[in-house]
Each structure stands twice: as C-alpha cells, then as structure tokens.
Design a protein around this motif. Structure first.
Motif, PDB file in Angstrom:
ATOM      1  N   ALA A  47     -34.741 -15.271   7.644  1.00 41.46           N
ATOM      2  CA  ALA A  47     -36.176 -15.379   7.380  1.00 41.46           C
ATOM      3  C   ALA A  47     -36.556 -14.271   6.405  1.00 41.46           C
ATOM      4  O   ALA A  47     -36.122 -13.132   6.560  1.00 41.46           O
ATOM      5  CB  ALA A  47     -36.976 -15.239   8.667  1.00 41.46           C
ATOM      6  N   CYS A  48     -37.341 -14.628   5.415  1.00 41.74           N
ATOM      7  CA  CYS A  48     -37.736 -13.671   4.384  1.00 41.74           C
ATOM      8  C   CYS A  48     -39.260 -13.659   4.274  1.00 41.74           C
ATOM      9  O   CYS A  48     -39.885 -14.711   4.175  1.00 41.74           O
ATOM     10  CB  CYS A  48     -37.098 -14.079   3.064  1.00 41.74           C
ATOM     11  N   PHE A  49     -39.831 -12.475   4.304  1.00 43.14           N
ATOM     12  CA  PHE A  49     -41.273 -12.300   4.188  1.00 43.14           C
ATOM     13  C   PHE A  49     -41.566 -11.278   3.092  1.00 43.14           C
ATOM     14  O   PHE A  49     -41.955 -10.141   3.366  1.00 43.14           O
ATOM     15  CB  PHE A  49     -41.860 -11.849   5.534  1.00 43.14           C
ATOM     16  N   PRO A  50     -41.386 -11.678   1.818  1.00 45.70           N
ATOM     17  CA  PRO A  50     -41.565 -10.730   0.717  1.00 45.70           C
ATOM     18  C   PRO A  50     -42.979 -10.165   0.633  1.00 45.70           C
ATOM     19  O   PRO A  50     -43.171  -9.022   0.221  1.00 45.70           O
ATOM     20  CB  PRO A  50     -41.213 -11.545  -0.534  1.00 45.70           C
ATOM     21  N   GLU A  51     -43.959 -10.940   1.073  1.00 44.31           N
ATOM     22  CA  GLU A  51     -45.340 -10.445   1.043  1.00 44.31           C
ATOM     23  C   GLU A  51     -45.551  -9.309   2.040  1.00 44.31           C
ATOM     24  O   GLU A  51     -46.455  -8.491   1.893  1.00 44.31           O
ATOM     25  CB  GLU A  51     -46.337 -11.577   1.298  1.00 44.31           C
ATOM     26  N   GLY A  87     -42.699  -7.426   2.950  1.00 40.49           N
ATOM     27  CA  GLY A  87     -41.672  -6.454   2.578  1.00 40.49           C
ATOM     28  C   GLY A  87     -40.472  -6.364   3.499  1.00 40.49           C
ATOM     29  O   GLY A  87     -39.812  -5.337   3.546  1.00 40.49           O
ATOM     30  N   TRP A  88     -40.143  -7.446   4.227  1.00 47.95           N
ATOM     31  CA  TRP A  88     -38.973  -7.399   5.097  1.00 47.95           C
ATOM     32  C   TRP A  88     -38.301  -8.754   5.215  1.00 47.95           C
ATOM     33  O   TRP A  88     -38.883  -9.781   4.916  1.00 47.95           O
ATOM     34  CB  TRP A  88     -39.327  -6.864   6.483  1.00 47.95           C
ATOM     35  N   SER A  89     -37.024  -8.693   5.647  1.00 44.15           N
ATOM     36  CA  SER A  89     -36.223  -9.896   5.876  1.00 44.15           C
ATOM     37  C   SER A  89     -35.402  -9.722   7.143  1.00 44.15           C
ATOM     38  O   SER A  89     -34.966  -8.612   7.463  1.00 44.15           O
ATOM     39  CB  SER A  89     -35.272 -10.151   4.705  1.00 44.15           C
ATOM     40  N   LEU A  90     -35.179 -10.831   7.859  1.00 44.36           N
ATOM     41  CA  LEU A  90     -34.335 -10.847   9.053  1.00 44.36           C
ATOM     42  C   LEU A  90     -32.982 -11.408   8.670  1.00 44.36           C
ATOM     43  O   LEU A  90     -32.892 -12.507   8.108  1.00 44.36           O
ATOM     44  CB  LEU A  90     -34.969 -11.708  10.151  1.00 44.36           C
ATOM     45  N   LEU A  91     -31.930 -10.654   8.971  1.00 40.52           N
ATOM     46  CA  LEU A  91     -30.581 -11.100   8.667  1.00 40.52           C
ATOM     47  C   LEU A  91     -29.952 -11.797   9.865  1.00 40.52           C
ATOM     48  O   LEU A  91     -30.411 -11.638  11.009  1.00 40.52           O
ATOM     49  CB  LEU A  91     -29.716  -9.903   8.262  1.00 40.52           C
ATOM     50  N   CYS A  92     -28.909 -12.539   9.620  1.00 40.84           N
ATOM     51  CA  CYS A  92     -28.207 -13.318  10.638  1.00 40.84           C
ATOM     52  C   CYS A  92     -27.683 -12.441  11.782  1.00 40.84           C
ATOM     53  O   CYS A  92     -27.590 -12.887  12.909  1.00 40.84           O
ATOM     54  CB  CYS A  92     -27.058 -14.060   9.979  1.00 40.84           C
ATOM     55  N   ASN A  93     -27.369 -11.194  11.493  1.00 45.45           N
ATOM     56  CA  ASN A  93     -26.821 -10.299  12.513  1.00 45.45           C
ATOM     57  C   ASN A  93     -27.909  -9.571  13.310  1.00 45.45           C
ATOM     58  O   ASN A  93     -27.611  -8.689  14.098  1.00 45.45           O
ATOM     59  CB  ASN A  93     -25.863  -9.291  11.880  1.00 45.45           C
ATOM     60  N   GLY A  94     -29.174  -9.947  13.103  1.00 44.62           N
ATOM     61  CA  GLY A  94     -30.271  -9.361  13.854  1.00 44.62           C
ATOM     62  C   GLY A  94     -30.895  -8.133  13.220  1.00 44.62           C
ATOM     63  O   GLY A  94     -31.837  -7.560  13.752  1.00 44.62           O
ATOM     64  N   VAL A  95     -30.378  -7.695  12.092  1.00 43.68           N
ATOM     65  CA  VAL A  95     -30.908  -6.529  11.393  1.00 43.68           C
ATOM     66  C   VAL A  95     -32.137  -6.948  10.587  1.00 43.68           C
ATOM     67  O   VAL A  95     -32.152  -8.003   9.964  1.00 43.68           O
ATOM     68  CB  VAL A  95     -29.843  -5.921  10.450  1.00 43.68           C
ATOM     69  N   ILE A  96     -33.154  -6.111  10.607  1.00 46.82           N
ATOM     70  CA  ILE A  96     -34.326  -6.308   9.753  1.00 46.82           C
ATOM     71  C   ILE A  96     -34.206  -5.307   8.621  1.00 46.82           C
ATOM     72  O   ILE A  96     -34.065  -4.100   8.858  1.00 46.82           O
ATOM     73  CB  ILE A  96     -35.637  -6.083  10.524  1.00 46.82           C
ATOM     74  N   VAL A  97     -34.199  -5.795   7.388  1.00 49.06           N
ATOM     75  CA  VAL A  97     -34.126  -4.918   6.220  1.00 49.06           C
ATOM     76  C   VAL A  97     -35.482  -4.914   5.526  1.00 49.06           C
ATOM     77  O   VAL A  97     -36.141  -5.947   5.424  1.00 49.06           O
ATOM     78  CB  VAL A  97     -33.009  -5.341   5.246  1.00 49.06           C
ATOM     79  N   PHE A  98     -35.874  -3.739   5.091  1.00 44.82           N
ATOM     80  CA  PHE A  98     -37.152  -3.568   4.414  1.00 44.82           C
ATOM     81  C   PHE A  98     -36.925  -3.380   2.925  1.00 44.82           C
ATOM     82  O   PHE A  98     -35.859  -2.944   2.499  1.00 44.82           O
ATOM     83  CB  PHE A  98     -37.893  -2.369   5.005  1.00 44.82           C
ATOM     84  N   GLU A  99     -37.944  -3.686   2.121  1.00 48.16           N
ATOM     85  CA  GLU A  99     -37.789  -3.606   0.674  1.00 48.16           C
ATOM     86  C   GLU A  99     -37.518  -2.191   0.188  1.00 48.16           C
ATOM     87  O   GLU A  99     -36.978  -2.007  -0.898  1.00 48.16           O
ATOM     88  CB  GLU A  99     -39.003  -4.195  -0.042  1.00 48.16           C
TER      89      GLU A  99
END
Length: 66
Positions: free
Chosen positions: A23-27, A29-41
């Motif tokens: 799942a990606c929410f560029p508005e 500033g974050w994305s959810l990765l398959c391994n459960g990690v949330i990465v921020f811009e």
C-alpha cells in the motif's frame, strides 16, 4: 507472511527495503511493505515490532562539493 517468489526480505534483514509495496500513500509520505515495515519518504522506517529506524539519507549533493 510474504507469498512472493522469491520471498521478500524479512523485516529483520538489512535489505528489508527491497520488499514489495502493498500500500502506498504518497500524499501522506509513507508506504507499507510486504514484510510489515512502514517506510517514510524521509527514509525513516517503522518495524513491525514497534521499533523505529531514523532517516538514513546520505549528505546532500551540494554538501559533498564543498
């Protein structure tokens, strides 16, 4: 958790950012990765166990020239 082939890196792996985006929410500033990690811009990360990793961008290009 991951059903991709080859399997995505785990949240504990050093290359955890290579997992696929679920799942990606560029508005926001974050994305959810398959391994459960949330990465921020800003390159910070929130791991599934609740721990965080501070942003780890390198120095700005103009700072390398000076």
């Amino acid at each position: 958790m991951c059903q991709h082939q080859p399997t995505c890196p785990s949240a504990e792996a050093t290359d955890r950012d290579a997992a696929r985006v679920l799942a990606c929410f560029p508005e926001q500033g974050w994305s959810l990765l398959c391994n459960g990690v949330i990465v921020f811009e800003d390159t910070g990360e929130l791991l599934p166990d609740g721990s965080s990793i501070a942003p780890h961008r390198g120095p700005a290009r103009h700072a390398l020239v000076a």
